[in-house]
Design a protein around this motif. Structure first.
Motif, short mmCIF file in Angstrom:
data_model
loop_
_atom_site.label_atom_id
_atom_site.label_comp_id
_atom_site.label_asym_id
_atom_site.label_seq_id
_atom_site.Cartn_x
_atom_site.Cartn_y
_atom_site.Cartn_z
N VAL A 116 -50.52 47.83 28.34
CA VAL A 116 -51.58 47.53 27.38
C VAL A 116 -51.17 47.92 25.95
O VAL A 116 -51.38 47.16 25.01
N THR A 149 -56.28 41.96 23.76
CA THR A 149 -55.57 43.19 24.13
C THR A 149 -56.42 44.42 23.78
O THR A 149 -56.43 45.40 24.52
N HIS A 152 -58.90 44.87 26.53
CA HIS A 152 -58.31 45.50 27.71
C HIS A 152 -57.98 46.97 27.46
O HIS A 152 -57.90 47.76 28.42
#
Length: 230
Positions: A116, A149, A152
């Motif tokens: 991540v 992103t 997440h």
């Protein structure tokens, strides 16, 4: 085998196998494995170093082709090499549109691998390169990748801000279509569903389906239906 790499690339592979920008072999046939086998002969070192007998612009494209096919085949770790090389080559050539696309693709791959933090850094680079390119589509897509992103990574408020920013950029080029759609729109709705904003996600999706009626996008419509199903 004759050393005519550039002619083989442009006159055989690209014009006949892929049918130019149609990308027939992968988009229509889904023949990713065959495509990968075809482009392997254009590398001096598979999948890292394209043949020096190819023009710089085609070396760049070849790295992109390789990373795309490897990822599609689920060979994710192998795809990292050509994708990273694609970014660095594009930056050296100051091809900001290609650099933005390559960094976005890398961020998606890193996210799929669970990296991540790496994905966030790559998508941030994509935004920077896209802004240098000045291309509205690249700027929109890069921002939605960055927002995804962040989502997440658990930074939902910042992610929402970036999605809204992407939509403003998108609206600049397509005033009649004021909502981001297809994969960027799906990622936005994914965030809304996570937050529990179900009615907003449903309303947006119903509108983007109508937007697509004037410009049919089977992939985008499929994602819209998936959001409605969720």
């Amino acid at each position: 085998a004759a050393g005519l790499h550039q002619r083989a690339m442009t006159e055989v592979y690209f014009s006949r196998v892929e049918r130019n920008e149609e990308f027939f072999n992968v988009k229509k046939l889904g023949a990713f494995s065959d495509d990968l086998a075809a482009i392997a002969c254009f590398f001096d070192e598979v999948w890292e170093k394209p043949s020096e007998k190819l023009k710089d612009s085609w070396q760049l494209r070849l790295l992109g082709f390789a990373g795309f096919c490897l990822k599609a085949l689920g060979r994710l770790h192998e795809a990292l090499g050509p994708m990273k090389a694609n970014i660095e080559t594009a930056v050296k050539q100051k091809n900001w549109m290609e650099a933005a696309l390559a960094a976005k693709n890398l961020s998606e791959l890193q996210l799929a691998l669970g990296g991540v933090a790496q994905a966030e850094a790559s998508s941030r680079r994509s935004v920077s390169y896209a802004d240098k390119s000045g291309d509205t589509l690249r700027r929109t897509v890069a921002r939605t990748a960055y927002a995804d992103t962040l989502h997440h990574a658990g930074q939902t408020s910042t992610a929402l801000t970036k999605f809204l920013e992407a939509e403003l950029v998108f609206h600049e080029s397509e005033p009649e279509n004021y909502l981001i759609n297809s994969l960027p729109g799906y990622c936005y709705c994914d965030l809304l569903l996570t937050q529990g904003s179900l009615s907003e996600a449903l309303t947006r999706t119903e509108k983007t389906i109508k937007q697509a009626q004037n410009d049919p996008d089977a992939f985008g419509t499929a994602l819209d239906q998936l959001t409605i199903g969720r």
